[in-house]
Scaffold this active site. Structure first.
Site, PDB file in Angstrom:
ATOM      1  N   CYS A 283     -13.361  12.016 -11.562  1.00 54.35           N
ATOM      2  CA  CYS A 283     -12.382  12.860 -10.865  1.00 54.35           C
ATOM      3  C   CYS A 283     -10.969  12.356 -11.179  1.00 54.35           C
ATOM      4  O   CYS A 283     -10.068  13.139 -11.492  1.00 54.35           O
ATOM      5  CB  CYS A 283     -12.601  12.824  -9.354  1.00 54.35           C
TER       6      CYS A 283
ATOM      7  N   CYS B  70     -15.413  10.206  -7.525  1.00 54.23           N
ATOM      8  CA  CYS B  70     -15.862   9.250  -8.542  1.00 54.23           C
ATOM      9  C   CYS B  70     -14.758   9.064  -9.566  1.00 54.23           C
ATOM     10  O   CYS B  70     -13.727   9.738  -9.530  1.00 54.23           O
ATOM     11  CB  CYS B  70     -17.149   9.715  -9.219  1.00 54.23           C
TER      12      CYS B  70
ATOM     13  N   ASP C 183      11.915 -24.721 -16.100  1.00 56.32           N
ATOM     14  CA  ASP C 183      13.338 -24.968 -15.885  1.00 56.32           C
ATOM     15  C   ASP C 183      13.459 -26.127 -14.899  1.00 56.32           C
ATOM     16  O   ASP C 183      12.737 -26.180 -13.903  1.00 56.32           O
ATOM     17  CB  ASP C 183      13.992 -23.708 -15.319  1.00 56.32           C
TER      18      ASP C 183
END
Length: 754
Positions: free
Chosen positions: A24, A21, A445
């Site tokens: 952890c 989970c 650009d």
């Protein structure tokens, strides 16, 4: 595995095992970050830890720290596009098999237990003892991973979601054993109704086997579908890594051929690509012409024509003729490998919102255990009976899974970045997603981004009675002998229309003015108007007008004369890409203001801007390369959030300065490195698609987090108040994780516009 210590900063990616989970992941991350000189990010969804370390820290010490926390760690094996020798026939390991076996056991045995508890009509004389017989394997064998993880965590003084599940199901099972053997629940003919909420009794006649078995089955189902979904979420990256050719036909200097694994190719090797084969690695065509299908890398469906001197990319498909290619980049330096690395790095990152969720998950489990004990104490103290108190406490333990919080960002990132890679859009990290939401101005650009970046013959204006084909043949033949970019544009335009050109004689270049020579017996001049004046020639009125209009539009006008008479005017310019105008429209639809930025003169800039639909007030021309970053800073100083699209070395600083940098993948490595998003295909429409995908991914993350938070905020009070049966709580908790992953998987359906 690295075994030596290092004093220089380094980075390693560890594969983490044993996480169940989000809490952890939070524990491992916390332990690693406590080490001197270590900065770590642990991702629950990808099961990886990205660790930056310095000083005297070594990789074995990092692994030892993870193992001391109760988990496993190792350096991941490199992903191979081809199977390792001797493994061609081996079946791929089914990582989900143990989980699937426990799930099947739990479902088969838990269904009758739940059915008997829910339907009083099924409660025959000794039904409670059959329930115990069926539930025992579920709570012991099927739920064993939860118990094992809870025990491991307890040894390390920690608590995770597995602790909640193990304590909750064990408590329900042990209570049932007490009621059956020492209470009145084992009496023949005992029945009790199924209720969604808590019944207030003394508990001696109540069993909770359906809660213990049902919760286990629901949570195992949630984890199984979560694991399957996580594998699907990472499928795009795996597919990307597997695109490359496995074998390649290498050519000897004497013309011989032999086949080797692609991994053995070296820079400078020449290899053969037959029609229908994948190009083995990045290289340059040295022989042959063909059409190359790059759709698997760029998302662009139209094959690109290539010939001698053209670059080609590994993993693209040769759809036409025979090619001989010289390798220029191999292994980790290829575009495919760099794409995969960018995607993987992005999937391992965390958005700002996810960091908040991780901090919450890290303290969530201890808070929930405290809340469960408080609930137990409150109900007992309130005189509601031990059964009601116990049931409410178990429901609190089971409902409170923080897994949905931990999965909210990683799963959306995995799917979003993977889908982007399939469409030729590379997202560097989760912080990029947050930038796309804020940008309101996009600086473009001109050269190589809005335009093709190369001079192109755009128009031919002929004098009275002069055929266009004759102008192209004579002018093209003469210019074909020159290396000047404008000359190349004229020659390429003539070749495209005529297919072949005659050879010139007495060719001579006139510096600063043009070229002259003899073609098919004609004395030909091609160049500036001044070149014609030196030979006492002048442009007729109609050609002079065409020249003036071309120059007003910012194009280069070239005069063509032969046999003592001016015959035509050619227009040459950096052509606007066919898709640029459509791209500008799409960017505006996203709420962005396009700004054209160029070092060209104002006339050229104004002409390009008109062609693509950018107003003159949003054109910034005659900007030196080093001043582009100042333009971005000035716009930011006006309160704008700026995105920048560029492809050259001179764009790199501006891309880095912008709030969001989009690098054209057809551009330089410096620009790509500086950008936040890389557009693999040189199509400005991809910029709009990239921003749409990034915003959609961010929206998915936010909706995931909202529902995960909302679920816990709403469910915990209901459980503490005794309004949820523990089994229903387990089902709801499992559904929340599956919902978050399913919501993320919807990103797989994202389509590029048009």
């Amino acid at each position: 595995m690295t075994t030596s210590t290092t004093s220089a900063p380094a980075e390693v990616e560890l594969a983490i095992g044993g996480m169940t989970c989000a809490s952890c992941a939070a524990r491992i991350e916390k332990k690693l970050n406590r080490m001197a000189g270590v900065t770590a990010t642990v991702n629950y969804a990808t099961e990886k830890a990205k660790v930056h370390y310095a000083g005297d820290v070594s990789v074995p010490e990092l692994i030892a720290t993870v193992e001391a926390t109760g988990y496993t760690a190792r350096e991941p094996e490199p992903v191979r596009a081809e199977p390792a020798p001797g493994t061609e026939s081996a079946e791929p390991a089914d990582e989900l098999r143990p989980l699937r076996e426990r799930l099947v056991t739990a479902v088969v045995l838990a269904v009758p237990v739940v059915a008997m508890a829910m339907v009083p009509a099924l409660q025959f004389e000794y039904w409670q003892w059959l329930s115990l017989t069926l539930a025992a394997p579920v709570v012991t064998y099927a739920a064993w991973p939860f118990h094992r993880a809870a025990f491991t965590n307890a040894r390390h003084g920690a608590a995770t979601m597995d602790t909640l599940i193990s304590v909750g199901t064990s408590a329900a099972f042990l209570w049932s054993l007490w009621a059956l053997f020492l209470g009145t629940a084992g009496t023949p003919g005992m029945t009790h109704p199924f209720e969604l909420t808590i019944a207030r009794t003394d508990g001696a006649g109540n069993i909770y086997l359906e809660a213990a078995a049902g919760v286990t089955a629901f949570i195992l189902a949630g984890r199984y579908f979560e694991a399957r979904s996580k594998r699907k979420a990472g499928a795009a990256l795996k597919a990307l890594l597997e695109l490359g050719a496995k074998d390649v036909t290498v050519l000897n200097p004497d013309g011989g051929e032999w086949t080797i694994p692609t991994a053995e190719l070296a820079v400078g090797d020449r290899f053969l690509v037959r029609p229908g084969e994948k190009i083995a690695t990045d290289g340059t065509v040295v022989e042959g012409t063909s059409a190359v299908d790059a759709s698997m890398l760029t998302g662009e469906s139209v094959p690109v024509e290539v010939g001698v001197g053209d670059p080609v990319t590994g993993a693209t498909l040769n759809a036409g003729g025979r090619l001989v290619v010289e390798a220029t980049r191999v292994g980790a330096d290829t575009q495919l490998a760099r794409m995969a690395k960018l995607v993987e790095d992005a999937q391992n990152g965390k958005a700002q919102a996810q960091r908040l969720a991780d901090r919450i998950s890290g303290v969530f489990v201890p808070v929930v255990i405290a809340l469960a004990l408080a609930t137990l104490g409150f109900w007992v103290g309130n005189g509601s009976g031990l059964t009601a108190a116990f049931t409410a406490a178990v429901a609190v333990l089971i409902i409170a899974c923080p897994c949905a919080l931990g999965l909210a960002t990683p799963t959306a990132l995995m799917v979003g970045t993977g889908r982007g890679a399939q469409l030729g859009i590379l997202i560097k990290g989760p912080e990029v997603l947050e930038s796309t939401r804020k940008v309101d101005t996009i600086v473009l650009d001109k050269t190589g981004t809005v335009t093709t970046g190369r001079m192109t013959l755009l128009a031919v204006h002929t004098g009275a009675g002069t055929p266009e084909a004759e102008v192209l043949r004579l002018a093209g033949a003469l210019e074909h002998a020159s290396e000047h970019p404008i000359a190349r544009a004229v020659a390429d335009g003539a070749l495209e229309k005529l297919g072949a050109l005659p050879a010139p004689e007495d060719f001579a270049s006139v510096p600063g003015l043009g070229v002259q020579g003899v073609v098919e017996g004609h004395a030909v001049l091609v160049g500036r108007e001044q070149l014609l004046a030196e030979w006492a020639m002048a442009l007729p009125a109609e050609l002079a007008t065409a020249k003036a209009e071309a120059e007003t539009a910012g194009r280069t006008a070239i005069a063509v004369a032969w046999d003592g008479e001016a015959r035509a005017v050619l227009e040459v310019a950096d052509a606007v890409k066919e898709t640029s105008a459509e791209a500008i429209t799409r960017l505006r639809a996203l709420g962005l203001t396009p700004v054209l930025l160029t070092g060209d003169n104002r006339a050229v800039a104004a002409s390009v801007a008109r062609e693509v639909g950018i107003g003159p007030e949003h054109v910034i021309a005659e900007v030196m390369p080093e001043d582009k970053v100042d333009v971005v800073k000035r716009l930011q100083g006006e309160g704008r959030s700026v995105a920048m699209v560029g492809d050259g070395v001179n764009d790199a600083a501006a891309l880095a300065q912008a709030d969001l940098g989009l690098a054209m993948g057809t551009g330089t490595d410096a620009a790509i490195e500086a950008g936040d998003l890389t557009l693999v295909r040189g199509d400005l429409r991809a910029a709009a698609d990239a921003i749409r995908l990034a915003r959609k991914t961010l929206g998915t993350i936010k909706s995931n987090l909202f529902w995960a938070f909302a679920y816990n905020i709403a469910a915990l009070p209901l459980a503490a108040a005794g309004l949820l049966n523990p089994m229903i709580a387990g089902a709801a908790m499992a559904f929340s994780s599956v919902f978050v992953v399913g919501n993320s998987l919807r990103l797989r359906s994202f389509r590029a516009a048009g």
